[in-house]
Design a protein around this motif. Structure first.
Motif, PDB file in Angstrom:
ATOM      1  N   UNK A  36       0.866  -1.171   0.000  1.00 50.07           N
ATOM      2  CA  UNK A  36       0.000   0.000   0.000  1.00 50.07           C
ATOM      3  C   UNK A  36       0.904   1.222   0.000  1.00 50.07           C
ATOM      4  N   UNK A  37       0.931   1.949  -1.110  1.00 51.61           N
ATOM      5  CA  UNK A  37       1.856   3.075  -1.251  1.00 51.61           C
ATOM      6  C   UNK A  37       1.509   4.224  -0.314  1.00 51.61           C
ATOM      7  N   UNK A  38       0.240   4.468  -0.081  1.00 47.90           N
ATOM      8  CA  UNK A  38      -0.171   5.536   0.805  1.00 47.90           C
ATOM      9  C   UNK A  38       0.106   6.925   0.264  1.00 47.90           C
ATOM     10  N   UNK A  72      -4.886  -9.129 -15.749  1.00 48.68           N
ATOM     11  CA  UNK A  72      -5.770  -8.280 -16.548  1.00 48.68           C
ATOM     12  C   UNK A  72      -7.235  -8.642 -16.278  1.00 48.68           C
ATOM     13  N   UNK A  73      -7.504  -9.935 -16.101  1.00 53.60           N
ATOM     14  CA  UNK A  73      -8.877 -10.381 -15.884  1.00 53.60           C
ATOM     15  C   UNK A  73      -9.368 -10.107 -14.466  1.00 53.60           C
ATOM     16  N   UNK A  74      -8.497 -10.190 -13.470  1.00 57.04           N
ATOM     17  CA  UNK A  74      -8.938 -10.145 -12.078  1.00 57.04           C
ATOM     18  C   UNK A  74      -8.651  -8.839 -11.338  1.00 57.04           C
ATOM     19  N   UNK A  75      -7.649  -8.097 -11.760  1.00 58.84           N
ATOM     20  CA  UNK A  75      -7.219  -6.936 -10.986  1.00 58.84           C
ATOM     21  C   UNK A  75      -8.260  -5.819 -10.969  1.00 58.84           C
ATOM     22  N   UNK A  76      -9.012  -5.675 -12.034  1.00 60.42           N
ATOM     23  CA  UNK A  76     -10.024  -4.613 -12.081  1.00 60.42           C
ATOM     24  C   UNK A  76     -11.104  -4.817 -11.020  1.00 60.42           C
ATOM     25  N   UNK A  77     -11.407  -6.064 -10.697  1.00 62.78           N
ATOM     26  CA  UNK A  77     -12.468  -6.362  -9.738  1.00 62.78           C
ATOM     27  C   UNK A  77     -11.956  -6.519  -8.313  1.00 62.78           C
ATOM     28  N   UNK A  78     -10.726  -7.014  -8.151  1.00 59.69           N
ATOM     29  CA  UNK A  78     -10.238  -7.375  -6.821  1.00 59.69           C
ATOM     30  C   UNK A  78      -9.005  -6.591  -6.376  1.00 59.69           C
ATOM     31  N   UNK A  79      -8.513  -5.694  -7.218  1.00 53.19           N
ATOM     32  CA  UNK A  79      -7.341  -4.905  -6.847  1.00 53.19           C
ATOM     33  C   UNK A  79      -7.715  -3.692  -6.008  1.00 53.19           C
ATOM     34  N   UNK A  80      -6.768  -3.227  -5.214  1.00 51.76           N
ATOM     35  CA  UNK A  80      -6.976  -2.058  -4.361  1.00 51.76           C
ATOM     36  C   UNK A  80      -6.229  -0.876  -4.966  1.00 51.76           C
ATOM     37  N   UNK A  81      -6.935   0.212  -5.342  1.00 52.28           N
ATOM     38  CA  UNK A  81      -6.245   1.389  -5.873  1.00 52.28           C
ATOM     39  C   UNK A  81      -5.255   1.945  -4.851  1.00 52.28           C
ATOM     40  N   UNK A  82      -4.139   2.453  -5.345  1.00 50.92           N
ATOM     41  CA  UNK A  82      -3.107   2.980  -4.464  1.00 50.92           C
ATOM     42  C   UNK A  82      -2.146   1.921  -3.977  1.00 50.92           C
ATOM     43  N   UNK A  83      -2.141   0.766  -4.635  1.00 50.49           N
ATOM     44  CA  UNK A  83      -1.274  -0.339  -4.232  1.00 50.49           C
ATOM     45  C   UNK A  83      -0.376  -0.763  -5.385  1.00 50.49           C
ATOM     46  N   UNK A  84       0.737  -1.382  -5.027  1.00 48.27           N
ATOM     47  CA  UNK A  84       1.611  -2.022  -6.004  1.00 48.27           C
ATOM     48  C   UNK A  84       1.515  -3.526  -5.806  1.00 48.27           C
ATOM     49  N   UNK A  85       1.382  -4.258  -6.901  1.00 49.90           N
ATOM     50  CA  UNK A  85       1.304  -5.713  -6.856  1.00 49.90           C
ATOM     51  C   UNK A  85       2.459  -6.293  -7.658  1.00 49.90           C
ATOM     52  N   UNK A  86       3.066  -7.344  -7.128  1.00 47.24           N
ATOM     53  CA  UNK A  86       4.066  -8.109  -7.864  1.00 47.24           C
ATOM     54  C   UNK A  86       3.587  -9.551  -7.901  1.00 47.24           C
ATOM     55  N   UNK A  87       3.411 -10.080  -9.102  1.00 49.04           N
ATOM     56  CA  UNK A  87       3.004 -11.457  -9.307  1.00 49.04           C
ATOM     57  C   UNK A  87       4.261 -12.288  -9.537  1.00 49.04           C
TER      58      UNK A  87
END
Length: 134
Positions: A36-38, A72-87
């Motif tokens: 969470x970048x904050x 691409x399929x899941x991040x729009x529905x389950x991602x939190x804005x203001x965060x960085x994700x590494x898969x």
């Protein structure tokens, strides 16, 4: 009308290292790290990695392509804005059935989006004091 979710790629090593300091969850064929970048920015940072442990260049590239498509399929529905994700790809990422891979990504993103509740600590009595004396 809501703005579409903005996704920006993580490209530099310090961005990946910062995300590694956040929380992470592993499910099936994928590990996802979230920071969470904050900073108040609504965009989501997104990066992908696969180590040589899972295979040669062809296998690593295939694993990252599959993870990009799942994100691409899941991040729009389950991602939190203001965060960085590494898969992070794991050994079974390339062989995993597509539906199961999507389920792994969805459950991991959902788990990362909900803050973990503190587990209540079980306070134990000092030894000898929990026994009853006849």
């Amino acid at each position: 009308m809501s703005d579409p979710l903005q996704i920006k790629r993580l490209l530099r090593r310090p961005q990946f290292l910062a995300a590694a300091k956040g929380v992470s969850e592993a499910r099936g064929a994928v590990v996802i790290q979230r920071l969470d970048r904050g900073d108040g920015s609504p965009h989501i940072g997104l990066g992908f990695t696969a180590t040589k442990k899972i295979g040669g260049a062809v296998v690593r590239n295939r694993a990252k392509r599959r993870l990009r498509e799942a994100a691409r399929a899941m991040l729009a529905h389950h991602g939190v804005p203001g965060s960085d994700y590494v898969f992070i790809a794991r050994m079974g990422t390339t062989e995993r059935a597509w539906d199961r891979l999507l389920d792994d990504v969805k459950s991991t993103l959902t788990r990362l989006a909900t803050p973990k509740a503190d587990k209540p600590s079980l306070a134990r009595a000092p030894s000898g004091q929990d026994r009853q004396i006849p």
